[in-house]
Scaffold this motif. Structure first.
Motif, short mmCIF file in Angstrom:
data_model
loop_
_atom_site.label_atom_id
_atom_site.label_comp_id
_atom_site.label_asym_id
_atom_site.label_seq_id
_atom_site.Cartn_x
_atom_site.Cartn_y
_atom_site.Cartn_z
N UNK A 217 0.94 -1.21 0.14
CA UNK A 217 0.07 -0.09 0.13
C UNK A 217 0.93 1.34 -0.02
N UNK A 218 2.25 1.13 0.38
CA UNK A 218 3.04 2.23 0.22
C UNK A 218 3.19 2.72 -0.89
N UNK A 219 3.45 1.84 -2.08
CA UNK A 219 3.60 2.19 -3.44
C UNK A 219 2.30 2.96 -4.19
N UNK A 220 1.27 2.96 -3.34
CA UNK A 220 0.20 3.50 -4.44
C UNK A 220 0.09 4.91 -4.57
N UNK A 221 -0.21 5.42 -5.82
CA UNK A 221 -0.18 6.82 -5.89
C UNK A 221 -0.55 7.70 -5.01
N UNK A 222 -1.78 7.38 -4.35
CA UNK A 222 -2.28 8.20 -3.25
C UNK A 222 -1.23 8.31 -2.08
N UNK A 223 -0.93 7.39 -1.58
CA UNK A 223 0.36 7.50 -0.34
C UNK A 223 1.52 8.15 -0.93
N UNK A 224 1.96 7.77 -2.09
CA UNK A 224 3.10 8.52 -2.74
C UNK A 224 2.86 10.09 -2.65
N UNK A 229 4.08 15.10 0.20
CA UNK A 229 3.61 16.35 1.04
C UNK A 229 3.40 16.34 2.45
N UNK A 230 4.62 15.28 2.99
CA UNK A 230 5.09 15.36 4.33
C UNK A 230 3.66 14.94 5.19
N UNK A 231 2.72 14.06 4.68
CA UNK A 231 1.71 13.66 5.38
C UNK A 231 1.73 12.04 5.58
N UNK A 232 1.29 11.53 6.58
CA UNK A 232 1.41 10.41 6.95
C UNK A 232 0.57 9.54 5.88
N UNK A 233 1.02 8.42 5.19
CA UNK A 233 0.11 7.65 4.61
C UNK A 233 -0.94 6.86 5.09
N UNK A 234 -1.97 6.39 4.37
CA UNK A 234 -2.93 5.54 5.23
C UNK A 234 -2.77 4.07 4.83
N UNK A 235 -2.15 3.28 5.80
CA UNK A 235 -1.94 1.85 5.70
C UNK A 235 -2.89 1.16 6.71
N UNK A 236 -3.42 0.29 6.01
CA UNK A 236 -4.38 -0.52 6.95
C UNK A 236 -3.73 -1.34 7.96
N UNK A 237 -2.80 -1.81 8.02
CA UNK A 237 -2.03 -2.49 9.05
C UNK A 237 -1.16 -1.69 9.96
N UNK A 238 -1.24 -0.70 9.97
CA UNK A 238 -0.40 0.38 10.74
C UNK A 238 -0.92 0.22 12.19
N UNK A 239 -2.07 -0.12 12.57
CA UNK A 239 -2.63 -0.44 13.96
C UNK A 239 -2.12 -1.52 14.45
#
Length: 417
Positions: A217-224, A229-239
């Motif tokens: 999920x880190x390689x998706x365009x949205x997270x990139x 923009x120095x914002x945290x990406x949205x990762x489903x397994x981060x919790x």
């Protein structure tokens, strides 16, 4: 004599016992290539070699530091690191050996310093690196954990919890920790001693199955875009990590070594004077003969001096012996030209002598003018004065030497002066 010999033997036996008590056998460890190696230097293991603390109950407060180096060298091997946060904490040796070090025993000298008594104790750690069929694991992921220091992450229980969380997300059959690196070794800054900030640590793990969808999920365009923009990406397994480990998902690195193209660097052939890659330097022998530089010194001075002397004689001959002279020049000049030249020179001298004897009165324009009405003296008129247009050309002057009187005519018709 017997009393003295007995005392000497007792002292000798005491010294031998002390030396033997402080010399321990080599400690052997057997890490695997491609797997993280961690060895803790426990302070309790070295306390028995130092005298006890004078106060009861405070024997554990001795500040002890460690120095580690490869036997015969001043530093450790390149793959092995060492850290000890304070003199009251244990030291840790850690690193990741590679296949190049397999079969080569590495002897590490460990010297413990007691900062209270200034005594030392030395042990040897023999590292026997073993080969493993699982190395290298083809899929490797490197995580950056922001809320951990390297010595905290090296603790077996903390590292085990992290590998358990990764295994829960990745679901591999084999999972190993490959390497751990402090963020300070990657160019990070030392954190401020406020709010319990940590320096951060990079942890590389390897597995035998491809990366899970959660890690991808880190390689998706949205997270990139969010990372740019120095914002945290949205990762489903981060919790699953957040409870204990704060991972910076923008710095995660996913590498499939099966797809990595090896790069071969071609080096140019070394020229003359360059030692071969594995050559040894052989210094010159000490039986070299001394060299006499007196002849070189004479040549260095004699050659320029001889050249300068030859040039001096050539120049002197040209200037002194090759001159024509006045007589020779006059003999080669026509007579009429000499007569003409002498007449011009004679006339010039005569004119210069006559100019020195001239006595002529000064022009009226250069003499001061007296005004009979006002009584003031007007400065003379100079040709460079541009204000002379308002003054008359001739003014009445009295008592001037060499003044010429203009004759005037009387009413009777006669002239008078």
């Amino acid at each position: 004599m017997s009393t003295m010999s007995a005392a000497a033997v007792a002292v000798w036996l005491g010294t031998v016992v002390t030396i033997l008590s402080r010399s321990h056998g080599d400690r052997n460890v057997y890490p695997s290539a491609g797997v993280l190696f961690v060895h803790v230097l426990e302070r309790e293991y070295f306390k028995g070699e130092f005298p006890p603390y004078p106060k009861s109950g405070d024997a554990g407060n001795d500040p002890i530091t460690f120095n580690t180096n490869l036997m015969g060298y001043p530093d450790r091997p390149g793959w092995l690191r060492y850290i000890q946060r304070t003199p009251h904490s244990d030291g840790v040796l850690y690193g990741s050996p590679t296949a190049e070090h397999v079969g080569k025993p590495t002897v590490i000298e460990i010297t413990a310093y007691n900062r209270r008594t200034f005594e030392t104790a030395r042990h040897n750690l023999v590292i026997n690196i073993m080969a493993t069929e699982e190395f290298p694991l083809p899929y490797q992921a490197e995580f950056y954990i922001k809320n951990m220091n390297v010595e905290e992450m090296l603790a077996s229980e903390v590292l085990g919890d992290f590998l358990g969380a990764v295994k829960n997300v990745w679901q591999p059959e084999r999972l190993n920790a490959i390497n751990i690196t402090s963020a300070l070794d990657r160019g990070g800054r030392v954190p401020l001693p406020i709010n319990n900030l940590k320096e951060g640590v990079y942890v590389m793990v390897g597995a035998d199955v491809p990366f899970s969808s959660c890690l991808r999920e880190v390689e998706t365009p949205h997270n990139q875009l969010r990372c740019s923009q120095e914002m945290e990406p949205v990762i489903s397994c981060d919790k699953k990590f957040r409870a204990q480990f704060h991972i910076d998902w923008c710095k995660i690195s996913l590498v499939d070594i099966n797809k990595v193209v090896p790069v071969y660097i071609t080096r140019p052939d070394p020229g003359t004077g360059i030692l071969p890659e594995f050559g040894e330097y052989n210094p010159p022998s000490e039986s070299l003969k001394s060299r006499d530089y007196f002849s070189d010194f004479l040549i260095t001075l004699a050659v320029p001096s001889a050249v300068a002397l030859v040039l001096f004689f050539i120049l002197g001959y040209t200037m002194c012996c090759r001159r024509e002279g006045v007589e020779k020049r006059n003999m080669q000049t026509p007579a009429i030209q000499l007569v003409h030249h002498s007449s011009i020179q004679k006339s010039t001298k005569e004119l210069r002598s006559m100019s020195k004897n001239r006595e002529i009165s000064w022009p009226l324009s250069t003499l001061p003018v007296f005004n009979p009405v006002s009584g003031e003296v007007v400065p003379p008129i100079h040709p460079d004065n541009y204000e002379t247009t308002s003054m008359p050309l001739m003014q009445t002057q009295t008592n001037l030497q060499n003044q010429i009187t203009i004759p005037q005519q009387r009413p009777s018709g006669k002239w008078y002066s």
